[in-house]
Design an enzyme around this catalytic site. Structure first.
Site, short mmCIF file in Angstrom:
data_model
loop_
_atom_site.label_atom_id
_atom_site.label_comp_id
_atom_site.label_asym_id
_atom_site.label_seq_id
_atom_site.Cartn_x
_atom_site.Cartn_y
_atom_site.Cartn_z
N GLU A 148 1.00 -1.07 -0.06
CA GLU A 148 -0.03 -0.01 0.11
C GLU A 148 1.00 1.32 0.02
O GLU A 148 1.75 1.40 0.81
CB GLU A 148 -1.02 -0.02 1.04
CG GLU A 148 -1.90 1.00 1.24
CD GLU A 148 -1.64 2.08 1.73
OE1 GLU A 148 -1.63 3.45 0.65
OE2 GLU A 148 -1.17 2.49 2.82
N CYS A 156 -8.08 6.57 -7.52
CA CYS A 156 -7.91 5.88 -6.62
C CYS A 156 -9.05 5.13 -5.75
O CYS A 156 -10.16 5.83 -5.76
CB CYS A 156 -7.12 6.63 -5.28
SG CYS A 156 -6.94 5.26 -3.89
N ASP A 165 -5.46 10.13 -10.41
CA ASP A 165 -4.02 9.42 -10.93
C ASP A 165 -3.84 9.85 -12.15
O ASP A 165 -4.62 9.60 -12.99
CB ASP A 165 -4.03 8.01 -10.36
CG ASP A 165 -3.91 7.77 -9.04
OD1 ASP A 165 -3.28 8.38 -8.33
OD2 ASP A 165 -4.65 6.88 -8.46
N HIS A 192 -2.71 1.62 -9.38
CA HIS A 192 -2.01 1.56 -10.92
C HIS A 192 -1.95 0.35 -11.42
O HIS A 192 -2.05 0.09 -12.57
CB HIS A 192 -0.72 2.20 -10.37
CG HIS A 192 -0.68 3.62 -9.66
ND1 HIS A 192 -2.02 4.45 -9.50
CD2 HIS A 192 0.13 4.44 -9.33
CE1 HIS A 192 -1.59 5.27 -8.89
NE2 HIS A 192 -0.43 5.76 -8.99
#
Length: 274
Positions: A79, A182, A189, A221
């Site tokens: 994380e 996110c 992002d 991502h």
């Protein structure tokens, strides 16, 4: 770990005394279960660390930068906010030298993710963080997309299509326009996404429309890149495909996932936005 237990999106106290207990992990399957046509791939997640500092044995602050690589076959990802907290915990701790810090970092991440994580730390004079120009054809600058009208901002993989010519090509296409959200905080992002492939020619306008349809997609991502890779492979069926992303940094860290069905290049370059 339940995402509600993560430090991401929560107010936190920053510790400057080394502690591996600050690290948290997330199961990759949580993101992969959301991909309808998940394909097989090889891959690596390349993390750039820009804000690393510690003390030497004389108490003098030292600074460095790092490249961390996590194989995509690992069951977990780290994380990102917990990694930042962990990185900052080195700040007031004494270490013999840069190599010692590197070994500690590599050991802790490998234990956390239960795989072989590689970590390379460098002095700030290193050339390993040089900015490189993205290779290939920029979709939004191409003639095929010059007068493109966009009206769809909801994920739609069926936008993908092949060129009418059905010509066999080897090319690299990229866009700087990618944005996702996110899944925990809904913060945006931004990334440059590159598609290197060999096969029937992809319709450039269709590919750019597809990328823009992910503008409100919620995914980490790594999951975003795996989704793009899987969609292109499933709908367009290229013989060879590599999808890579250079996400802009957050909290002094950027993440660069790469997924491929062929030999993986040693990709660790930075774009101008990183």
């Amino acid at each position: 770990m339940d995402t509600q237990e993560l430090v991401l999106g929560k107010s936190t106290v920053y510790s400057d005394e080394y502690s591996s207990a600050l690290l948290q992990r997330i199961e990759r399957r949580l993101g992969r279960e959301q991909i309808k046509h998940l394909q097989k791939f090889k891959g690596v997640d390349i993390w750039h660390l820009y804000e690393m500092t510690y003390l030497n044995l004389q108490g003098m602050p030292c600074v460095c930068m790092g490249i961390m690589k996590v194989p995509s076959h690992s069951d977990y990802i780290v994380e990102s906010k917990s990694l930042k907290l962990y990185e900052l915990s080195f700040t007031q701790t004494k270490f013999r030298d840069l190599e010692t810090v590197e070994k500690v970092f590599e050991r802790d991440l490998s234990r956390l993710l239960e795989c072989d994580v590689t970590v390379e730390l460098y002095e700030v004079t290193t050339k390993n963080f040089a900015i490189n120009k993205v290779k290939g054809t920029c979709l939004e600058k191409s003639a095929a997309c010059r007068n493109l009208v966009i009206s769809e901002y909801t994920y739609n993989p069926k936008l993908l299509s092949l060129s009418e010519s059905k010509e066999l090509v080897s090319e690299t296409l990229y866009t700087n326009l990618f944005r996702s959200l996110c899944p925990v905080t809904s913060q945006p992002d931004h990334a440059t996404i590159s598609v290197e492939y060999r096969g029937n020619q992809i319709d450039k306008a269709a590919l750019l429309k597809y990328f823009i349809s992910l503008r409100n997609h919620q995914g980490f991502h790594e999951q975003c890149v795996e989704l793009i890779y899987s969609d292109i492979m499933y709908y367009l069926k290229p013989d060879v495909l590599t999808v890579s992303a250079n996400f802009t940094r957050r909290g002094g860290i950027d993440i660069n996932p790469v997924r491929s069905n062929t030999f993986l290049h040693a990709i660790s370059s930075r774009t101008v936005r990183q």
